[in-house]
Design an enzyme around this catalytic site. Structure first.
Site, short mmCIF file in Angstrom:
data_model
loop_
_atom_site.label_atom_id
_atom_site.label_comp_id
_atom_site.label_asym_id
_atom_site.label_seq_id
_atom_site.Cartn_x
_atom_site.Cartn_y
_atom_site.Cartn_z
N PHE A 26 -3.80 10.78 9.74
CA PHE A 26 -4.67 11.16 8.63
C PHE A 26 -5.83 12.02 9.17
CE2 PHE A 26 -7.88 10.51 5.36
CZ PHE A 26 -7.14 10.57 4.19
N ASP A 60 -5.16 1.92 12.04
CA ASP A 60 -5.69 2.22 10.71
C ASP A 60 -4.72 1.65 9.68
OD1 ASP A 60 -6.51 3.36 8.29
OD2 ASP A 60 -7.31 5.14 9.29
N TYR A 94 -10.35 0.91 -1.18
CA TYR A 94 -10.09 1.45 -2.53
C TYR A 94 -8.64 1.80 -2.83
CZ TYR A 94 -10.94 5.77 0.19
OH TYR A 94 -10.91 6.74 1.15
N LYS A 95 -7.74 1.58 -1.87
CA LYS A 95 -6.33 1.93 -2.11
C LYS A 95 -5.60 0.71 -2.66
CE LYS A 95 -6.61 5.80 1.00
NZ LYS A 95 -6.56 6.28 2.38
N ARG A 138 3.86 12.80 -3.80
CA ARG A 138 3.72 11.40 -3.35
C ARG A 138 3.68 10.48 -4.56
NH1 ARG A 138 -1.12 9.72 0.51
NH2 ARG A 138 -2.14 10.20 -1.46
C1 LIG Z 1 -7.58 6.94 2.89
C2 LIG Z 1 -7.63 6.94 4.38
C3 LIG Z 1 -8.85 7.08 5.04
C4 LIG Z 1 -10.12 7.28 4.26
O1 LIG Z 1 -11.28 7.25 5.00
P1 LIG Z 1 -12.69 7.22 4.25
O2 LIG Z 1 -13.68 7.19 5.31
O3 LIG Z 1 -12.69 6.07 3.32
O4 LIG Z 1 -12.77 8.48 3.43
C5 LIG Z 1 -8.84 7.03 6.43
N1 LIG Z 1 -7.67 6.88 7.12
C6 LIG Z 1 -6.48 6.76 6.48
C7 LIG Z 1 -5.22 6.57 7.27
C8 LIG Z 1 -6.42 6.80 5.09
O5 LIG Z 1 -5.26 6.70 4.47
#
Ligand SMILES: *Cc1c(COP(=O)(O)O)cnc(C)c1O
Length: 425
Positions: free
Chosen positions: A138, A209, A234-235, A380
């Site tokens: 990511f 992560d 938030y996911k 997706r």
């Molecule tokens: C959604 C996501 C993030 C988001 O990071 P934020 O700091 O909350 O914006 C980070 N890493 C992964 C793998 C994600 O899917």
């Protein structure tokens, strides 16, 4: 009753029929979970891997915290529950990630938590210089490591390699191996235990992560002997837009790793206002500034949804929803599945590519089927097993087939269609 060779009752609906999807919903032990969410009518929401739906009770909880706690208690609120929220919320996340409740804290954003823990790993391996990651990780993960490497000058190298080459690049100069357990684009899943073991064999630490894993697939940090982990609130955890994230540090490292963002909330005694930083014992030292009470209250309440859920059943349903979607879409013209199609561990979303992906996703959204588009050509679809039904999967696949039919007929052109909604994390 007569049976076919496959063991299906002869009069049973075709496995890929809508009637069969309805039957799965009737038989689904988790079907009632959907009632725990406030979902808008007429919408098939397949983007819970990006922003989870609103659990019932969260709005009321936010009203209560605002009016009765902030409004009435004012500053006394800090000592009547607010200070406990980071650990209390972390303890609710712990069973979803295979961690001891004392080793998880909800704080900051995933990006910041990545930074804190990657820097802590580098400080713990002063004779090593490499952060190893997957080139398709990511973006924020890679950006944060890049920033850290810039800050540290020549002392740190971010090494990104193709997924298939990770093992070959685990060498004795690696301080930290950091991977996303479930790939945000393809939903491929790493074998956390095997990769962690390989990292340990060369003396490196591991940082996982879990943003696309927690609440969607089984995670066992303790079982895998993972060193550190971070993830998003938030996911699949449904904590609301910009919800606080969380972090985990293994018991043997909790009191030795150093948090480089040494804010006062990670201090042993923040309210002593001492002139020098003295880290707290345990996981508390990884906090930084004042906890965001409203965001934490929403996430904490949202996590109550999981309290009595049969987790193995939840994870199995998530896999079944994805498998059904893959089966229903596999022969559509111009479609290529980027997600694993075999029965191997994957995340709870499905990625398909199509050259008209952007237009198709915009058209689907206008039909009330919400997934998302990732450049250049990726569609997706996230299947949150708490509120997605089998018929939703069927109806979404059907709508996709209609849109693809149109685009294959040449009826579709980019100018004639609205742009897709703005992207979201
Ligand atoms: C959604 C996501 C993030 C988001 O990071 P934020 O700091 O909350 O914006 C980070 N890493 C992964 C793998 C994600 O899917």
């Amino acid at each position: 009753m007569t049976e076919t060779i496959t063991g299906e009752p002869a009069n049973s609906p075709h496995p890929l029929s809508r009637a069969r999807a309805e039957q799965h919903d009737r038989d689904d032990p988790l079907a009632l979970m959907r009632r725990r969410f406030d979902l808008p009518g007429g919408l098939i929401y397949l983007d819970g891997n990006s922003l989870g739906a609103l659990p019932r009770g969260v709005a009321a909880r936010l009203g209560e915290v605002t009016r009765h706690e902030w409004g009435d208690k004012l500053i006394a609120g800090w000592w009547q529950g607010w200070m406990d929220l980071p650990r209390q919320t972390g303890a609710r996340i712990a069973p979803l990630i295979g961690a001891d409740p004392d080793h998880v804290v909800a704080c900051d954003s995933t990006s910041l938590n990545l930074y804190k823990l990657a820097a802590a790993a580098l400080l713990a391996r002063p004779d090593r210089s490499v952060i190893l990651s997957d080139a398709d990780n990511f973006p924020t993960d890679l950006y944060m490591f890049e920033g850290l490497s810039t800050l540290m000058g020549k002392a740190v190298e971010l090494r990104t390699v193709p997924r298939a080459a990770i093992m070959d690049h685990l060498t004795t100069d690696v301080a930290l191996l950091s991977l996303s357990h479930v790939d945000y684009r393809t939903a491929e899943q790493w074998d956390m235990a095997a990769l962690t073991h390989a990292a340990h064999k060369v003396g490196a630490l591991s940082l996982w992560d879990l943003s696309h894993s927690a609440g969607a697939v089984a995670v066992d940090l303790a079982g895998a002997q993972a060193d550190m982990a971070v993830g998003c609130g938030y996911k699949f955890l449904n904590g609301g837009p910009g919800a606080p994230a969380y972090l985990y540090v293994a018991p043997d490292l909790c009191n030795t790793l150093v948090n480089p963002l040494s804010g006062w909330m990670g201090h042993q005694a923040p309210f002593d206002f001492a002139p020098r930083y003295q880290p707290a014992e345990g996981i508390d030292r990884f906090a930084c500034g004042t906890p965001p009470v409203l965001g934490l209250a929403a996430l904490d309440r949202a996590l109550e949804v999981f309290a009595d859920v049969d987790l193995p059943a939840l994870y199995a349903k998530g896999q079944a929803l994805c498998a059904l979607f893959l089966a229903l879409t596999k022969d559509l013209p111009g479609i290529c599945a980027l997600s694993p199609t075999k029965d191997i561990p994957r995340g709870c979303h499905v990625a398909l590519s199509h050259r008209q992906a952007k237009t198709i996703m915009a058209q689907l959204a206008s039909r009330g089927v919400v997934g998302d588009f990732r450049p250049p050509d990726v569609m997706r679809f996230g299947f949150s097993a708490l509120y997605c039904r089998y018929v939703d999967v069927w109806d979404a696949a059907h709508a996709l087939a209609l849109e693809i039919g149109k685009s294959e007929d040449g009826l579709s052109d980019n100018q004639a269609h609205p742009s897709p909604p703005h992207p979201a994390p």
